[in-house]
Structures are given as structure tokens and as C-alpha cells.
Design a protein around this motif. Structure first.
Motif, PDB file in Angstrom:
ATOM      1  N   VAL A  18       0.586  -1.353  -0.053  1.00  0.00           N
ATOM      2  CA  VAL A  18      -0.120  -0.340   0.063  1.00  0.00           C
ATOM      3  C   VAL A  18       1.226   1.568   0.326  1.00  0.00           C
ATOM      4  CG1 VAL A  18      -1.955  -0.601   0.999  1.00  0.00           C
ATOM      5  CG2 VAL A  18       0.009   0.040   2.344  1.00  0.00           C
ATOM      6  N   THR A  19       2.171   0.709   0.328  1.00  0.00           N
ATOM      7  CA  THR A  19       2.818   2.235   0.561  1.00  0.00           C
ATOM      8  C   THR A  19       2.915   3.383  -0.617  1.00  0.00           C
ATOM      9  OG1 THR A  19       4.254   3.338   1.464  1.00  0.00           O
ATOM     10  CG2 THR A  19       5.050   1.610   1.206  1.00  0.00           C
ATOM     11  N   ASP A  20       3.098   4.374  -1.069  1.00  0.00           N
ATOM     12  CA  ASP A  20       4.181   5.128  -2.324  1.00  0.00           C
ATOM     13  C   ASP A  20       5.110   5.622  -2.240  1.00  0.00           C
ATOM     14  OD1 ASP A  20       1.555   4.477  -3.756  1.00  0.00           O
ATOM     15  OD2 ASP A  20       0.331   6.367  -2.952  1.00  0.00           O
ATOM     16  N   SER A  21       5.513   5.053  -0.695  1.00  0.00           N
ATOM     17  CA  SER A  21       7.377   5.415  -0.420  1.00  0.00           C
ATOM     18  C   SER A  21       7.915   4.752  -0.903  1.00  0.00           C
ATOM     19  CB  SER A  21       7.434   5.977   1.336  1.00  0.00           C
ATOM     20  OG  SER A  21       8.653   6.091   1.078  1.00  0.00           O
ATOM     21  N   THR A  22       9.115   5.063  -1.676  1.00  0.00           N
ATOM     22  CA  THR A  22      10.289   3.908  -2.335  1.00  0.00           C
ATOM     23  C   THR A  22      11.170   3.640  -1.518  1.00  0.00           C
ATOM     24  OG1 THR A  22      10.494   4.791  -4.515  1.00  0.00           O
ATOM     25  CG2 THR A  22      12.053   3.506  -3.630  1.00  0.00           C
ATOM     26  N   GLU A  23      11.345   4.779  -0.178  1.00  0.00           N
ATOM     27  CA  GLU A  23      12.399   4.018   0.588  1.00  0.00           C
ATOM     28  C   GLU A  23      11.151   3.006   2.040  1.00  0.00           C
ATOM     29  OE1 GLU A  23      13.361   6.756   4.698  1.00  0.00           O
ATOM     30  OE2 GLU A  23      14.156   7.860   3.052  1.00  0.00           O
ATOM     31  N   ALA A  24      10.239   3.809   2.246  1.00  0.00           N
ATOM     32  CA  ALA A  24       8.894   2.409   2.790  1.00  0.00           C
ATOM     33  C   ALA A  24       9.415   0.635   2.919  1.00  0.00           C
ATOM     34  CB  ALA A  24       7.775   3.028   2.928  1.00  0.00           C
ATOM     35  N   LYS A  25       9.285   0.498   0.977  1.00  0.00           N
ATOM     36  CA  LYS A  25       9.120  -0.216  -0.210  1.00  0.00           C
ATOM     37  C   LYS A  25      10.759  -0.898   0.105  1.00  0.00           C
ATOM     38  CE  LYS A  25       5.820   0.067  -3.707  1.00  0.00           C
ATOM     39  NZ  LYS A  25       4.851  -0.844  -3.536  1.00  0.00           N
ATOM     40  N   GLU A  26      11.599  -0.521   0.049  1.00  0.00           N
ATOM     41  CA  GLU A  26      12.823  -0.650   0.562  1.00  0.00           C
ATOM     42  C   GLU A  26      13.061  -1.602   1.587  1.00  0.00           C
ATOM     43  OE1 GLU A  26      15.688   3.271  -0.560  1.00  0.00           O
ATOM     44  OE2 GLU A  26      15.204   2.253  -2.791  1.00  0.00           O
ATOM     45  N   GLN A  27      12.573  -0.875   3.071  1.00  0.00           N
ATOM     46  CA  GLN A  27      13.055  -0.912   4.479  1.00  0.00           C
ATOM     47  C   GLN A  27      11.990  -2.141   4.822  1.00  0.00           C
ATOM     48  OE1 GLN A  27      11.877   2.434   7.027  1.00  0.00           O
ATOM     49  NE2 GLN A  27      13.270   1.063   8.545  1.00  0.00           N
ATOM     50  N   VAL A  28      10.808  -2.377   4.211  1.00  0.00           N
ATOM     51  CA  VAL A  28       9.963  -3.169   3.861  1.00  0.00           C
ATOM     52  C   VAL A  28      10.858  -4.997   3.829  1.00  0.00           C
ATOM     53  CG1 VAL A  28       7.918  -4.676   4.074  1.00  0.00           C
ATOM     54  CG2 VAL A  28       7.961  -1.845   4.643  1.00  0.00           C
TER      55      VAL A  28
END
Length: 182
Positions: A18-28
Motif C-alpha cells: 500500500v505504500t507509495d514511498s520508495t524508502e518504505a518499500k526498501e525498508q519493508v
């Protein structure tokens, strides 16, 4: 406790989706790859289709996502069920494509994963001529980790005639897969 683990992993997968944040995707994705290291998580990760998520991320333009996905697959593929799933999902080809990454960690994980995925049934694909040629090039790398890993691959997973054929072919061509940046 076990139910809590599944719920936590489900929350990570949902956050990734659901996230649009690239940084959040990388962290997850990094977190999921780390959880893939623990065999007690294998069943949950299969249930949540994380293997598919990792396989899908191998074709992304974002090198960090590719690195974490490749690392996650590397962590998961020692398990027989996960290995069979990756092989059945045609996962070898995108893993082989990761050998051309400029990211050292991605390449090291790809080589290791190919080793773990090699079975009598998959050997023709994991040790295809272009892969053997690539391993010959990697075995000459100044990067000790990569050269040692490639040398082990050539020695333990390839037949002497395969290596010789790749050597002969490599002598006649200047085109190859670029080495990762140090």
C-alpha cells in the motif's frame, strides 16, 4: 506467539503493497529478507506469497529492491519446499539476469542462490553456458568474495567439459557481463 508472528509478517506485506514511498518499500523488503533467514518463518512467508513478491522485485529498476529481493530468495532457497517453488515459478532466469547487476551484494546472492537451486533436474538451467562463462569472468575478479564464490561454483556445480567449452567460447568473444562495482 506464533499467531503474532504471522500477523506481523502480514502487516509488513500489506505495508509494502500500500505504500507509495520508495524508502518504505526498501525498508519493508529488507525486513522481509531478514525474516527469510529464519526457518520458523518459511511457512508464513509461503502463505503470504513473499516468494512471489521477491521474484517480482528482481525485475525492478530500483537496485536496492532487487538487492533485498535477491537476498531474501537466497535465504529461502535452502528449504526444499521453497527451492521447488522457485524452480516451478521459473525463478532461475530472473536470478541469472541478476548476475549482470552492478550491485555486488545482488551478484553474490544470485551466485549463491544458483548454487542452492542446483538439482539434477535444474542443473541444465543453472549451469547453462552463459552462466558458466559469467562464472569464469567472476573467478578472475579482484573482488575476493566474488572470485572465490565463482571458483566454487565452477568446481562444484559445473563439469570440466562445461568449463572448457565456456573457456573456449570466451576466447573468441569480447562481449560479456560486466563485473559489479567494488
Amino acid at each position: 506467539m506464533e499467531l503474532g508472528r504471522l500477523e506481523y509478517l502480514q502487516a509488513l506485506v500489506t505495508e509494502f503493497q500500500v505504500t507509495d514511498s520508495t524508502e518504505a518499500k526498501e525498508q519493508v523488503l529488507a525486513n522481509l529478507a531478514n525474516f527469510a533467514y529464519d526457518p520458523s518463518n518459511y511457512e508464513y512467508l509461503r502463505q503470504l506469497q513473499v516468494l512471489d513478491l521477491f521474484l517480482d522485485m528482481l525485475t525492478e529498476d530500483n537496485e536496492t529492491l532487487v538487492e533485498f529481493a535477491m537476498g531474501g530468495l537466497c535465504n529461502l532457497c535452502l528449504d526444499k519446499t521453497n527451492k521447488e517453488y522457485i524452480l516451478e515459478a521459473n525463478g532461475v532466469e530472473p536470478i541469472i539476469n541478476c548476475l549482470s547487476s552492478s550491485n555486488e551484494e545482488t551478484v553474490v546472492s544470485a551466485v549463491t542462490t544458483l548454487m542452492f537451486l542446483t538439482t539434477p533436474r535444474s542443473r541444465a538451467q543453472t549451469t547453462a553456458l552463459p552462466v558458466v562463462e559469467c562464472m569464469l569472468r567472476f573467478s578472475l575478479s579482484a573482488n575476493t568474495r566474488l572470485s572465490n564464490l565463482a571458483s566454487i561454483f565452477l568446481q562444484d556445480y559445473c563439469s570440466p567439459p562445461q568449463v572448457e567449452e565456456a573457456r573456449n567460447l570466451s576466447r573468441h568473444t569480447a562481449v560479456g557481463i560486466p563485473l559489479p562495482k567494488d
